[in-house]
Structure formats: structure tokens, C-alpha cells
Design an enzyme around this catalytic site. Structure first.
Site, short mmCIF file in Angstrom:
data_model
loop_
_atom_site.label_atom_id
_atom_site.label_comp_id
_atom_site.label_asym_id
_atom_site.label_seq_id
_atom_site.Cartn_x
_atom_site.Cartn_y
_atom_site.Cartn_z
N GLY A 15 -23.79 45.49 82.88
CA GLY A 15 -23.69 45.37 84.41
C GLY A 15 -21.83 46.13 84.69
N ARG A 76 -29.28 49.03 81.48
CA ARG A 76 -29.16 47.74 79.99
C ARG A 76 -30.26 48.55 79.58
NH1 ARG A 76 -26.08 43.40 81.84
NH2 ARG A 76 -26.14 42.58 84.28
N ASP A 107 -20.75 42.54 75.34
CA ASP A 107 -21.71 41.63 74.43
C ASP A 107 -22.23 42.28 73.61
OD1 ASP A 107 -22.57 40.08 76.07
OD2 ASP A 107 -22.64 38.38 74.79
N THR A 130 -16.87 44.03 81.96
CA THR A 130 -17.59 42.85 82.01
C THR A 130 -16.73 42.01 83.58
OG1 THR A 130 -18.90 41.25 81.94
CG2 THR A 130 -17.81 41.03 80.01
N ASP A 132 -17.10 38.82 83.77
CA ASP A 132 -17.53 37.21 83.23
C ASP A 132 -16.08 37.30 81.96
OD1 ASP A 132 -20.03 37.94 83.93
OD2 ASP A 132 -20.91 37.34 82.32
N ASP A 134 -15.74 36.99 78.98
CA ASP A 134 -16.37 36.50 78.31
C ASP A 134 -15.89 37.13 76.83
OD1 ASP A 134 -18.29 38.14 78.54
OD2 ASP A 134 -19.80 37.13 78.53
N ARG A 176 -22.68 34.99 83.26
CA ARG A 176 -23.89 34.57 82.62
C ARG A 176 -23.73 32.79 81.67
NH1 ARG A 176 -26.81 38.58 81.88
NH2 ARG A 176 -25.33 40.14 81.51
O1 F6P Z 1 -23.00 40.53 82.74
C1 F6P Z 1 -22.34 40.99 84.11
C2 F6P Z 1 -22.74 39.82 84.92
O2 F6P Z 1 -22.65 40.22 86.20
C3 F6P Z 1 -23.37 38.55 85.13
O3 F6P Z 1 -21.77 37.92 85.62
C4 F6P Z 1 -24.59 37.87 85.78
O4 F6P Z 1 -25.51 37.49 85.24
C5 F6P Z 1 -25.26 39.24 85.22
O5 F6P Z 1 -24.11 39.95 85.11
C6 F6P Z 1 -26.29 40.38 85.97
O6 F6P Z 1 -26.34 41.23 85.90
P1 F6P Z 1 -27.34 42.59 86.81
O7 F6P Z 1 -27.13 42.24 87.54
O8 F6P Z 1 -28.03 42.48 85.93
O9 F6P Z 1 -29.40 41.36 87.54
#
Ligand code: F6P
Length: 327
Positions: A15, A76, A107, A130, A132, A134, A176
Site C-alpha cells: 500500500g 502487491r 511486512d 505503511t 498502519d 504496525d 488491516r
Molecule cells: O496496509 C495499508 C492498508 O492501507 C491497510 O490499512 C488496508 O487494510 C490495506 O492497506 C488496503 O489495501 P488495498 O488498498 O490494497 O485494498
């Protein structure tokens, strides 16, 4: 130790997060300062496999420090999970004689870097990017501060309408598997309740708390819901509340990808610059297989394995404080 690194490639993966551009800029400029060649890989690991590799000079990263997203794009990658994908990626890097990598991401990105370093003996340094927050071993990840500020700005606006109608609002934020965004947003926006994965609180407890507040003439309420909390999404929780009581007509707002965009805050620009700078210095010093974090304003060097596997939890004191302040 004599520096054997001559060509470094940098990429963003997973992300996107506001501040990634500041980190890219810092990597490129620090490399230029130390007379190292630097390359940008577009679209993360997918671009590495496909050879989307471009030489970057200092001027290529001008006018980007204030921009959200990532100029290198991101992805991704499913292909990089396979041995064949990683072999193709290695061949692409060898075509440019790249001898070290700087991976900016979360991660999943670090897991890929760790495996790749082991398989192909190419030094990798991770930069935590990120929203998050985390990752173990760093006070902040790039993008977290901006995401929280964006979420608070949104909740402030919701507060105006919640107050005008005496309404209960459930506001869902990202994260997430982690509640950092929700916790800081909840504290910063004066929410009446915060549901995060790290602290067990079910819908009954929440209702009990809200009723207590209503008795004290608190007529509207805001509840911040982390997407990863175990009671379900904000929509699901709102449905349960509606089914179990006539006193509320709850409304739901999902902030969603709004909180991943926008111009990075001062803090995100600062930590991203520090992380990019120290990542290059670490490679020059012969370090590899580590993440560059920031702890107490100083760089920290954390094994990629620890950054991925060790769990970072919100401070219990902060959770307790949020509860006390929401009465
Ligand atoms: O890891 C960052 C994040 O924004 C999370 O908070 C979220 O769950 C996820 O990515 C969403 O990913 P995508 O944009 O690929 O749906």
C-alpha cells in the site's frame, strides 16, 4: 570496512503511504552525495521482475517531497512469491549490475526482501512505509501521521453533523490488523468509543458505555472502529446496535482510501528523510537484512525478521487514557 556497494536500487511496494516520496528523495540524494549510482524500480516487485528499472539523478527527485503516493508506483506482487518470479527479478537487477536494494513498504515487502536476500545474496535494507504503523522496532512508519491527521479532520466534520442531530456515528478507519490509526484518531477526535483489535471490547460493553454517557447528557457520540477489530465492520456493528436498541439510529462513515492520500505531514516528511538517509549509510557501512526505524528521534536498526515477526502493540497506558478521557 571498504564500501563494495556501487549501485543501489530503491522501490516502493504494498500500500502506498504519504511520505514515501520524501524517502525516495532522501535515498537518491544521499547516494548522489556519496557518488553511488541509484536506480528506481517502478511498480514494486512486479517491476523488478519486468525490468522496469530507471537511473535516477538528484534532480529527478526535485519537487516531490510534498506529494502523497509514490512516484515509483507500487504493487502487491503475486509473482514475486514464486521462486521463478524471484529468479527473473534477480536477472533484471543483474542486467543493471545492481548490488543492493532499499525496499520501502510494510511486512509483506520485508518478507519478500528477506527471502530474496537469502536466495540471491543481495543486501537489502527495509524502510517502514505503511499507514498502519504496525512494524516492530520503530515509533512511526511513514504515512501513519498523515493518515491519522486526515482521519481526525474527517471526524471533526462528522462531529458537527453528529452534534446537530444528536446522533451516534460509527467511523471506520484503516489498519488491516492493527489499531494504531483508530486509537490515535479516537484520542485526537475526542471519540466516545474506540474499537481496536488489540483491546477486547464487545458491542454490549460499548452500548453500556454509551448509555452511561447518555445519562450524563452526552447526546451525540462518535465511535472509531479499526477495520481489523473483532466485532466486525462499522456497518456490521451499527446493524447490531440498531437491532438491540430503539434509542439509536446509528450512521456509518468508512473513511477508506481517503486516509492513504494527500500531502505528507511535517513528521512524515522528517522521518521519511531520516530513514532514506540512514538506509544508504547503512549499506555503505556494510549492513544488510535490517529495517531502519526511528526510536526517540534516533535511527534504529532492526533485523527484518524481528520487524516482521515481533508484534508491536499500542501502549496499554494510552488505551487506558483513551477510556478515561471518553467518559
Ligand atoms: O496496509 C495499508 C492498508 O492501507 C491497510 O490499512 C488496508 O487494510 C490495506 O492497506 C488496503 O489495501 P488495498 O488498498 O490494497 O485494498
Amino acid at each position: 570496512m571498504a564500501n563494495t556497494i556501487k549501485r543501489i536500487a530503491v522501490f516502493t511496494s504494498g500500500g502506498d503511504a504519504p511520505g514515501m516520496n520524501a524517502a525516495i528523495r532522501a535515498v537518491v540524494r544521499t547516494c548522489s552525495y556519496h557518488n553511488l549510482h541509484v536506480y528506481g524500480i517502478y511498480h514494486g516487485y512486479d517491476g523488478m521482475i519486468d525490468g522496469e528499472i530507471v537511473r535516477l539523478e538528484s534532480r529527478d527527485v526535485g519537487n516531490i517531497i510534498h506529494r502523497g503516493g509514490t512516484i515509483l508506483k507500487t504493487a502487491r506482487s503475486e509473482r514475486f512469491r514464486t521462486v521463478e518470479g524471484r529468479q527473473s527479478a534477480y536477472e533484471s537487477l543483474m542486467a543493471y549490475e545492481i548490488d543492493a536494494l532499499i525496499a520501502i513498504g510494510g511486512d509483506g515487502t520485508f518478507t519478500g526482501a528477506k527471502i530474496f536476500q537469502k536466495e540471491h545474496k543481495i543486501p537489502c535494507i527495509g524502510i517502514p512505509g505503511t499507514i498502519d504503523n504496525d512494524l516492530f522496532g520503530t515509533d512511526y512508519t511513514i504515512g501513519f501521521d498523515t493518515a491519522v491527521n486526515t482521519a481526525i479532520e474527517a471526524v471533526d466534520k462528522i462531529r458537527d453533523t453528529a452534534d446537530s442531530h444528536n446522533r451516534l456515528f460509527f467511523v471506520e478507519v484503516m489498519g488491516r490488523k492493527a489499531g494504531f490509526i483508530a486509537l490515535n484518531t479516537g484520542i485526537g477526535s475526542g471519540a466516545g468509543g474506540i474499537l481496536i483489535p488489540e483491546s477486547k471490547s464487545d458491542v454490549d460493553q460499548l452500548m453500556f458505555h454509551l448509555r452511561k454517557m447518555a445519562k450524563r447528557k452526552k447526546l451525540f457520540n462518535l465511535v472509531i472502529v479499526a477495520e481489523g477489530n473483532e466485532n466486525g465492520t462499522a456497518h456490521e456493528i451499527s446493524k447490531i446496535v440498531k437491532q438491540n436498541s430503539d434509542e439509536y439510529e446509528p450512521k456509518v462513515t468508512v473513511i477508506g482510501h481517503l486516509q492513504r492520500g494527500g500531502s505528507p505531514t511535517a513528521l512524515d516528511r522528517l522521518i521519511a528523510s531520516q530513514m532514506g538517509y540512514y538506509a544508504v549509510l547503512a549499506l555503505i557501512e556494510g549492513k544488510s537484512g535490517i529495517m531502519i526505524g526511528i526510536q526517540n528521534h534516533q535511527p534504529s536498526y532492526i533485523k527484518l525478521d524481528d520487524a516482521i515477526k515481533r508484534v508491536k502493540k499500542p501502549e496499554a497506558d494510552l488505551i487506558e487514557m483513551a477510556n478515561v478521557l471518553s467518559i
